[in-house]
Design an enzyme around this catalytic site. Structure first.
Site, PDB file in Angstrom:
ATOM      1  N   LYS A 192       0.908  -1.248  -0.447  1.00  0.00           N
ATOM      2  CA  LYS A 192      -0.305  -0.066  -0.358  1.00  0.00           C
ATOM      3  C   LYS A 192       0.987   1.231   0.430  1.00  0.00           C
ATOM      4  O   LYS A 192       1.419   1.669  -0.915  1.00  0.00           O
ATOM      5  CB  LYS A 192      -1.096  -0.146   1.376  1.00  0.00           C
ATOM      6  CG  LYS A 192      -2.090  -1.078   1.280  1.00  0.00           C
ATOM      7  CD  LYS A 192      -2.557  -1.617   2.034  1.00  0.00           C
ATOM      8  CE  LYS A 192      -2.390  -3.084   2.562  1.00  0.00           C
ATOM      9  NZ  LYS A 192      -3.354  -3.505   4.209  1.00  0.00           N
ATOM     10  N   ASP A 228      -7.170 -10.540   8.755  1.00  0.00           N
ATOM     11  CA  ASP A 228      -8.153 -10.717   9.529  1.00  0.00           C
ATOM     12  C   ASP A 228      -9.102 -11.383  10.051  1.00  0.00           C
ATOM     13  O   ASP A 228      -9.740 -11.610  10.955  1.00  0.00           O
ATOM     14  CB  ASP A 228      -8.706  -9.124   9.006  1.00  0.00           C
ATOM     15  CG  ASP A 228      -8.670  -9.691   7.209  1.00  0.00           C
ATOM     16  OD1 ASP A 228      -8.793 -10.645   7.301  1.00  0.00           O
ATOM     17  OD2 ASP A 228      -9.216  -8.821   6.615  1.00  0.00           O
TER      18      ASP A 228
HETATM   19 MG    MG Z   1     -12.158  -6.059   5.436  1.00  0.00          MG
END
Ligand code: MG
Ligand code: ADP
Length: 507
Positions: A192, A228
């Site tokens: 990123k 995540d």
């Molecule tokens: Mg997400």
């Protein structure tokens, strides 16, 4: 005079015939074109075919690849990464726990107060942008900035910043990291907008811990969470102790699950108190020759920045579905004029995003006015007949149905690997009816699943078809929200040095 009249009438008759021939000719031509478009649709439907038989082959391939990825490093396209998370929140945790979520241009800080009885989670959350110069500067400056923000957040929440009791923090760090323990890992590279050179190859949680200490904040980085999905399984398990896996289906897609450590052959001698560990599959990389692939998938892959990679993700996730549909419309538009002259927008990669595609798919107005509006506004295709608009809806349906059914096959693949698909595990042997099926929950997160009703329904339908009703009724899907944030705080709680001992005195 008579001759002249005759001549004129013959002339009129000839002209009428010519017009009629022209009309018929046009009609024939247009029917031929329509047939060609129908042919393109038919070909799409055939190459996207996901019969239960085929889905079961995908299930088997997924389970086999999981085995291979656990057997040796690089043994499969599935990386099957160790997370070192060896216990999941049970709902009995008590106290105040923090999380820090760093993964993009913003970072978030969260606080949850747990009451010990699977209490409702009502976190305090604050989000802040990261100043641009800190994303490319020195690591110390970045972490000092984060530590200061956290300090202010703790102070604002009336929690004592210099408390004698150490506060526990879950740190979500969504960058490529080689995890070395539940609370440590080394940064492989930045992605990123980040490019802090002195951080590459360094221990991430340690760098944050030092900044917290410099700031005088009595807080311990209890968990470093680099994916995540891990937070999602934690959150799922907090609410439902039968949770064995978590799947994210949003812009991208990934899954993790609860695996016995003795099945993680590539890491011999791995000991955990629970005897299990969360494994991050990175299932977007999954590939099998049983996946139904079209020429559009091949083109999309070839034009992508990562060809031959993330094959499963490119068929399933929100990043790509709209673009597959765009490619089909482009082909149809090139082969016929039912969409008018070929719109230049149709050549633009990702011109049609998945939410717009979903809106067309779910347009239930009789005249398909939403389809007309999106075609015009997004793809610059105005005024096409209703039957062409119906065709567009059909394309969306085929593409989404395939995606959702493949995701369902992936989920059953996980269940099969851990013996929760009712078949007695990958080695098989027992018949379905012999196996007493335990209730099994899968936590699912991501807007493609939560916001796109047709996707969700197709996924559920396929789960039932693959598993059969008898088994499927023991499998529940629970939607979670914000696993990456709340899940990290919950993992800090379940991995806190005080265990689930009451440390409510922090208040
Ligand atoms: Mg997400
Ligand atoms: P992320 O995956 O980026 O963390 P989300 O889980 O919210 O975030 O997923 C966002 C993606 O979900 C979008 O990129 C889009 O592809 C898809 N999406 C969002 N809203 C919808 C919708 N209403 N219908 C279909 N797809 C949607």
């Amino acid at each position: 005079m008579g001759k002249v009249v005759l001549g004129v009438s013959v002339g009129v008759a000839v002209a009428a015939c010519a017009v009629a021939a022209l009309v018929v000719g046009r009609r024939v031509k247009s029917r031929r074109k329509w047939n060609r478009v129908v042919g393109v649709l038919k070909e799409l439907e055939e190459s996207c075919e996901t019969t239960v038989g085929r889905l079961r082959q995908v299930v088997d391939a997924m389970a086999v690849e999981m085995h291979a990825g656990l057997a040796s490093e690089g043994g499969s396209k599935l990386k099957m990464l160790l997370t070192f998370v060896d216990n999941l929140p049970s709902g009995s945790e008590k106290g105040i726990f923090y999380a820090l979520d760093l993964g993009g241009t913003n970072f978030r800080v969260l606080r949850v107060e747990l009451g010990g009885q699977r209490s409702d989670l009502d976190p305090d959350v604050e989000q802040q942008p990261i100043p641009e110069q800190l994303m490319t500067g020195r690591s110390e400056d970045l972490f000092d900035f984060i530590a200061s923000s956290l300090y202010q957040f703790v102070e604002k929440g009336n929690d004592s910043v210099q408390s004698l009791v150490t506060k526990e923090l879950g740190f979500t760090f969504s960058f490529p990291v080689k995890q070395t323990s539940v609370s440590s890992g080394v940064l492989i590279k930045w992605t990123k907008a980040f490019a802090i050179k002195d951080m590459v190859g360094k221990e991430v949680a340690g760098a944050l811990q030092q900044a917290l200490t410099r700031k005088g904040l009595n807080m311990r980085v209890a968990v470093l969470q680099v994916n995540d999905t891990v937070g999602t399984i934690a959150l799922g398990h907090y609410h439902d102790e039968d949770t064995v896996a978590a799947v994210i289906i949003g812009t991208g897609t990934n899954a993790c699950y609860w695996e016995r450590t003795d099945a993680i052959i590539k890491c011999q001698g791995l000991l955990t108190t629970s005897g299990s560990m969360v494994v991050n599959m990175e299932w977007g990389h999954f590939w099998s020759s049983h996946l139904p692939r079209t020429s559009y998938d091949i083109e999309l892959d070839a034009e992508s920045p990562n060809p031959n990679d993330q094959g499963f993700e490119k068929m399933i996730s929100g990043m790509y579905l709209g673009d597959i549909v765009r490619r089909v419309i482009l082909r149809m538009s090139e082969e016929s004029d039912i969409f008018g002259p070929v719109s230049s927008r149709l050549y633009m990669p990702f011109a049609l995003r998945t939410p717009a595609m979903a809106a067309m798919h779910e347009d239930d107005s009789p005249e398909l006015m939403e389809v007309a509006r999106i075609l015009k506004d997004v793809l610059d295709i105005p005024d096409i007949p209703l039957k062409a608009r119906k065709l567009v809806v059909k394309i969306c349906d085929v593409v989404t149905r395939r995606a959702a059914r493949l995701a369902a096959a992936g989920i059953v693949g996980i269940l099969k690997k851990i013996g929760r698909d009712g078949s007695g595990g990958i080695t098989g042997g027992r018949s379905r009816s012999d196996v007493k099926m335990r209730r099994t929950a899968v936590a699912v997160e991501g807007s493609l699943y939560t916001q796109y009703t047709m996707f969700r329904e197709y996924l559920h339908e396929a789960l039932h078809e693959i598993l059969g009703e008898d088994i499927a009724r023991h499998v529940v899907i629970n939607v979670t929200e914000d696993g990456s944030g709340i899940g990290a705080a919950l993992l800090a709680a379940s991995h806190s040095s005080s265990g689930s001992v009451d440390n409510i005195q922090l208040v």
